[in-house]
Scaffold this active site. Sequence first.
Site, PDB file in Angstrom:
ATOM      1  N   LYS A  13      15.997  64.642  -9.751  1.00 16.60           N
ATOM      2  CA  LYS A  13      16.106  63.272  -9.214  1.00 16.60           C
ATOM      3  C   LYS A  13      14.775  62.827  -8.594  1.00 16.60           C
ATOM      4  O   LYS A  13      14.257  61.753  -8.895  1.00 16.60           O
ATOM      5  CB  LYS A  13      17.203  63.189  -8.123  1.00 16.60           C
ATOM      6  CG  LYS A  13      18.568  63.644  -8.567  1.00 16.60           C
ATOM      7  CD  LYS A  13      19.598  63.518  -7.466  1.00 16.60           C
ATOM      8  CE  LYS A  13      19.388  64.429  -6.265  1.00 16.60           C
ATOM      9  NZ  LYS A  13      19.521  65.875  -6.573  1.00 16.60           N
ATOM     10  N   ARG A  88      26.499  59.905  -2.049  1.00 17.77           N
ATOM     11  CA  ARG A  88      27.125  61.174  -2.455  1.00 17.77           C
ATOM     12  C   ARG A  88      28.606  61.209  -2.115  1.00 17.77           C
ATOM     13  O   ARG A  88      29.274  62.187  -2.418  1.00 17.77           O
ATOM     14  CB  ARG A  88      26.463  62.352  -1.746  1.00 17.77           C
ATOM     15  CG  ARG A  88      25.042  62.540  -2.138  1.00 17.77           C
ATOM     16  CD  ARG A  88      24.495  63.861  -1.636  1.00 17.77           C
ATOM     17  NE  ARG A  88      23.058  63.741  -1.592  1.00 17.77           N
ATOM     18  CZ  ARG A  88      22.213  64.722  -1.745  1.00 17.77           C
ATOM     19  NH1 ARG A  88      22.658  65.940  -1.926  1.00 17.77           N
ATOM     20  NH2 ARG A  88      20.923  64.516  -1.696  1.00 17.77           N
ATOM     21  N   ARG A 127      10.662  75.992  -6.957  1.00  9.59           N
ATOM     22  CA  ARG A 127      10.119  74.706  -6.496  1.00  9.59           C
ATOM     23  C   ARG A 127       9.211  74.871  -5.278  1.00  9.59           C
ATOM     24  O   ARG A 127       9.499  75.616  -4.362  1.00  9.59           O
ATOM     25  CB  ARG A 127      11.258  73.756  -6.149  1.00  9.59           C
ATOM     26  CG  ARG A 127      10.757  72.446  -5.558  1.00  9.59           C
ATOM     27  CD  ARG A 127      11.804  71.399  -5.539  1.00  9.59           C
ATOM     28  NE  ARG A 127      12.907  71.716  -4.664  1.00  9.59           N
ATOM     29  CZ  ARG A 127      13.889  70.873  -4.394  1.00  9.59           C
ATOM     30  NH1 ARG A 127      13.899  69.690  -4.977  1.00  9.59           N
ATOM     31  NH2 ARG A 127      14.870  71.211  -3.594  1.00  9.59           N
ATOM     32  N   ARG A 160      11.012  74.771   0.373  1.00  6.72           N
ATOM     33  CA  ARG A 160      11.970  74.143   1.295  1.00  6.72           C
ATOM     34  C   ARG A 160      12.945  75.196   1.815  1.00  6.72           C
ATOM     35  O   ARG A 160      13.447  75.992   1.018  1.00  6.72           O
ATOM     36  CB  ARG A 160      12.736  73.048   0.532  1.00  6.72           C
ATOM     37  CG  ARG A 160      12.693  71.708   1.214  1.00  6.72           C
ATOM     38  CD  ARG A 160      13.171  70.611   0.317  1.00  6.72           C
ATOM     39  NE  ARG A 160      14.620  70.602   0.106  1.00  6.72           N
ATOM     40  CZ  ARG A 160      15.251  69.722  -0.660  1.00  6.72           C
ATOM     41  NH1 ARG A 160      14.567  68.787  -1.295  1.00  6.72           N
ATOM     42  NH2 ARG A 160      16.548  69.754  -0.808  1.00  6.72           N
ATOM     43  N   ARG A 171      24.974  73.991  -1.613  1.00  8.25           N
ATOM     44  CA  ARG A 171      24.616  72.650  -2.127  1.00  8.25           C
ATOM     45  C   ARG A 171      25.202  72.451  -3.521  1.00  8.25           C
ATOM     46  O   ARG A 171      25.691  71.376  -3.861  1.00  8.25           O
ATOM     47  CB  ARG A 171      23.091  72.486  -2.154  1.00  8.25           C
ATOM     48  CG  ARG A 171      22.517  72.232  -0.765  1.00  8.25           C
ATOM     49  CD  ARG A 171      21.033  72.582  -0.686  1.00  8.25           C
ATOM     50  NE  ARG A 171      20.196  71.797  -1.554  1.00  8.25           N
ATOM     51  CZ  ARG A 171      19.043  72.229  -2.076  1.00  8.25           C
ATOM     52  NH1 ARG A 171      18.600  73.439  -1.790  1.00  8.25           N
ATOM     53  NH2 ARG A 171      18.334  71.446  -2.841  1.00  8.25           N
TER      54      ARG A 171
HETATM   55  P1  AP5 Z   1      13.433  67.910  -8.140  1.00  2.00           P
HETATM   56  O1  AP5 Z   1      12.974  66.686  -8.816  1.00  2.00           O
HETATM   57  O2  AP5 Z   1      12.807  68.256  -6.844  1.00  2.00           O
HETATM   58  O3  AP5 Z   1      15.024  67.957  -8.044  1.00  2.00           O
HETATM   59  P2  AP5 Z   1      16.052  67.086  -7.161  1.00  2.00           P
HETATM   60  O4  AP5 Z   1      17.128  66.639  -8.070  1.00  2.00           O
HETATM   61  O5  AP5 Z   1      15.317  66.060  -6.374  1.00  2.00           O
HETATM   62  O6  AP5 Z   1      16.654  68.234  -6.254  1.00  2.00           O
HETATM   63  P3  AP5 Z   1      16.857  68.304  -4.665  1.00  2.00           P
HETATM   64  O7  AP5 Z   1      16.990  69.761  -4.330  1.00  2.00           O
HETATM   65  O8  AP5 Z   1      15.830  67.531  -3.926  1.00  2.00           O
HETATM   66  O9  AP5 Z   1      18.247  67.614  -4.512  1.00  2.00           O
HETATM   67  P4  AP5 Z   1      19.212  67.765  -3.355  1.00  2.00           P
HETATM   68  O10 AP5 Z   1      20.189  66.732  -3.697  1.00  2.00           O
HETATM   69  O11 AP5 Z   1      19.784  69.102  -3.109  1.00  2.00           O
HETATM   70  O12 AP5 Z   1      18.294  67.551  -2.051  1.00  2.00           O
HETATM   71  P5  AP5 Z   1      18.022  66.306  -1.124  1.00  2.00           P
HETATM   72  O13 AP5 Z   1      16.662  66.398  -0.629  1.00  2.00           O
HETATM   73  O14 AP5 Z   1      18.457  65.064  -1.794  1.00  2.00           O
HETATM   74  O15 AP5 Z   1      13.204  69.127  -9.181  1.00  2.00           O
HETATM   75  C1  AP5 Z   1      13.514  70.469  -8.822  1.00  2.00           C
HETATM   76  C2  AP5 Z   1      12.427  71.419  -9.371  1.00  2.00           C
HETATM   77  O16 AP5 Z   1      12.536  71.476 -10.781  1.00  2.00           O
HETATM   78  C3  AP5 Z   1      10.973  71.005  -9.078  1.00  2.00           C
HETATM   79  O17 AP5 Z   1      10.212  72.158  -8.861  1.00  2.00           O
HETATM   80  C4  AP5 Z   1      10.518  70.293 -10.349  1.00  2.00           C
HETATM   81  O18 AP5 Z   1       9.135  70.455 -10.587  1.00  2.00           O
HETATM   82  C5  AP5 Z   1      11.341  71.002 -11.411  1.00  2.00           C
HETATM   83  N1  AP5 Z   1      11.809  70.111 -12.484  1.00  2.00           N
HETATM   84  C6  AP5 Z   1      12.267  68.836 -12.365  1.00  2.00           C
HETATM   85  N2  AP5 Z   1      12.645  68.362 -13.550  1.00  2.00           N
HETATM   86  C7  AP5 Z   1      12.456  69.368 -14.442  1.00  2.00           C
HETATM   87  C8  AP5 Z   1      12.668  69.490 -15.851  1.00  2.00           C
HETATM   88  N3  AP5 Z   1      13.161  68.466 -16.567  1.00  2.00           N
HETATM   89  N4  AP5 Z   1      12.356  70.674 -16.453  1.00  2.00           N
HETATM   90  C9  AP5 Z   1      11.852  71.699 -15.722  1.00  2.00           C
HETATM   91  N5  AP5 Z   1      11.614  71.637 -14.389  1.00  2.00           N
HETATM   92  C10 AP5 Z   1      11.916  70.490 -13.762  1.00  2.00           C
HETATM   93  O19 AP5 Z   1      19.051  66.567   0.069  1.00  2.00           O
HETATM   94  C11 AP5 Z   1      18.835  67.652   0.961  1.00  2.00           C
HETATM   95  C12 AP5 Z   1      19.954  67.722   1.971  1.00  2.00           C
HETATM   96  O20 AP5 Z   1      19.982  66.504   2.769  1.00  2.00           O
HETATM   97  C13 AP5 Z   1      21.370  67.826   1.408  1.00  2.00           C
HETATM   98  O21 AP5 Z   1      21.722  69.164   1.094  1.00  2.00           O
HETATM   99  C14 AP5 Z   1      22.204  67.269   2.567  1.00  2.00           C
HETATM  100  O22 AP5 Z   1      22.303  68.209   3.604  1.00  2.00           O
HETATM  101  C15 AP5 Z   1      21.320  66.115   3.068  1.00  2.00           C
HETATM  102  N6  AP5 Z   1      21.599  64.850   2.355  1.00  2.00           N
HETATM  103  C16 AP5 Z   1      20.771  64.181   1.522  1.00  2.00           C
HETATM  104  N7  AP5 Z   1      21.355  63.079   1.052  1.00  2.00           N
HETATM  105  C17 AP5 Z   1      22.600  63.031   1.597  1.00  2.00           C
HETATM  106  C18 AP5 Z   1      23.689  62.144   1.463  1.00  2.00           C
HETATM  107  N8  AP5 Z   1      23.622  61.051   0.666  1.00  2.00           N
HETATM  108  N9  AP5 Z   1      24.818  62.419   2.167  1.00  2.00           N
HETATM  109  C19 AP5 Z   1      24.914  63.490   2.977  1.00  2.00           C
HETATM  110  N10 AP5 Z   1      23.901  64.394   3.131  1.00  2.00           N
HETATM  111  C20 AP5 Z   1      22.760  64.170   2.438  1.00  2.00           C
HETATM  112 MG    MG Z   2      14.881  65.769  -4.318  1.00  2.00          MG
END
Ligand code: AP5
Ligand code: MG
Length: 231
Positions: A13, A88, A127, A160, A171
């Site tokens: 994402k 979410r 990552r 992270r 997660r």
């Molecule tokens: P990356 O692009 O970083 O993946 P991502 O989908 O952004 O994954 P996240 O871990 O950031 O999502 P998340 O939802 O768990 O975390 P968030 O920060 O939103 O790609 C991942 C890796 O793969 C990278 O190294 C990249 O280079 C590689 N990659 C990407 N695409 C690729 C491909 N096509 N092929 C190969 N490699 C690839 O949330 C964190 C925390 O915040 C949550 O756990 C929760 O506690 C809280 N939170 C956030 N939003 C909410 C909400 N709406 N409600 C409640 N709590 C929330």
């Molecule tokens: Mg992310």
Amino acid sequence: MDILLIGAPGAGKGTQAEKLSQPFALRHVSSGDLFREAFEKHTELGAKAQSYVDLGELVPDEMTIPLVIRHIEALGGMQGVVLDGFPRTLAQAQALDTEFMRVKRQVDLAIYLKVSRGELVQRLSGRLFCNAYQHVYHTTFCPPRVADCCDLDGSSLYQRPDDTGEAVRRRQVIFFTQTIQILDYYRKQGKLIELDGNQRIEQVYMMLLSTLNAFREGKLGSKGSHITMLP
Ligand code: AP5
Ligand code: MG
């Protein structure tokens, strides 16, 4: 254009939202980044949210909804947004609709980046982020030119905390049992499009580009509950 990227942790994402923001002049809004900024600034909300994020739990809606909605409000309506990680829950999706309706906007497309569980684990375990601006790398799939050093700003790289141990598993479980339910909300509105996120970064990006271009040109149509490209 206001679009959502929905996907499990590691689905790409953040990677894709960052890339898409430029050609379509969209503001990238990541709820996870907003929480991490709050931790760094030692805000009251950050202190309350930290334990949830560290454990890989969802931060309660009472904290998440105002944080994200106020941020969108503050950006103003000049540019559209690409939302990454929000909504979410059903309550978040409804709050977003209410806010958009208030300012005569709407979610145009909800794009689900569908990725297999094995691939997700590999992506998260490798990552890395840069310390200065949170640019994203991967030890295998997107390595920096010089080890442990950001290509763009030279800062060092870190992992992270919630990308290790039990938080990763938690997660994933939360995504596949709870978050996935919002797909139905957008499917019923005829706004959901599913893309194969298992492809390489550039291939996923090309699919997103053609989807957004097709939307802009009015070439997306619905077939039952699925959105398809029109000829
Ligand atoms: P990356 O692009 O970083 O993946 P991502 O989908 O952004 O994954 P996240 O871990 O950031 O999502 P998340 O939802 O768990 O975390 P968030 O920060 O939103 O790609 C991942 C890796 O793969 C990278 O190294 C990249 O280079 C590689 N990659 C990407 N695409 C690729 C491909 N096509 N092929 C190969 N490699 C690839 O949330 C964190 C925390 O915040 C949550 O756990 C929760 O506690 C809280 N939170 C956030 N939003 C909410 C909400 N709406 N409600 C409640 N709590 C929330
Ligand atoms: Mg992310």
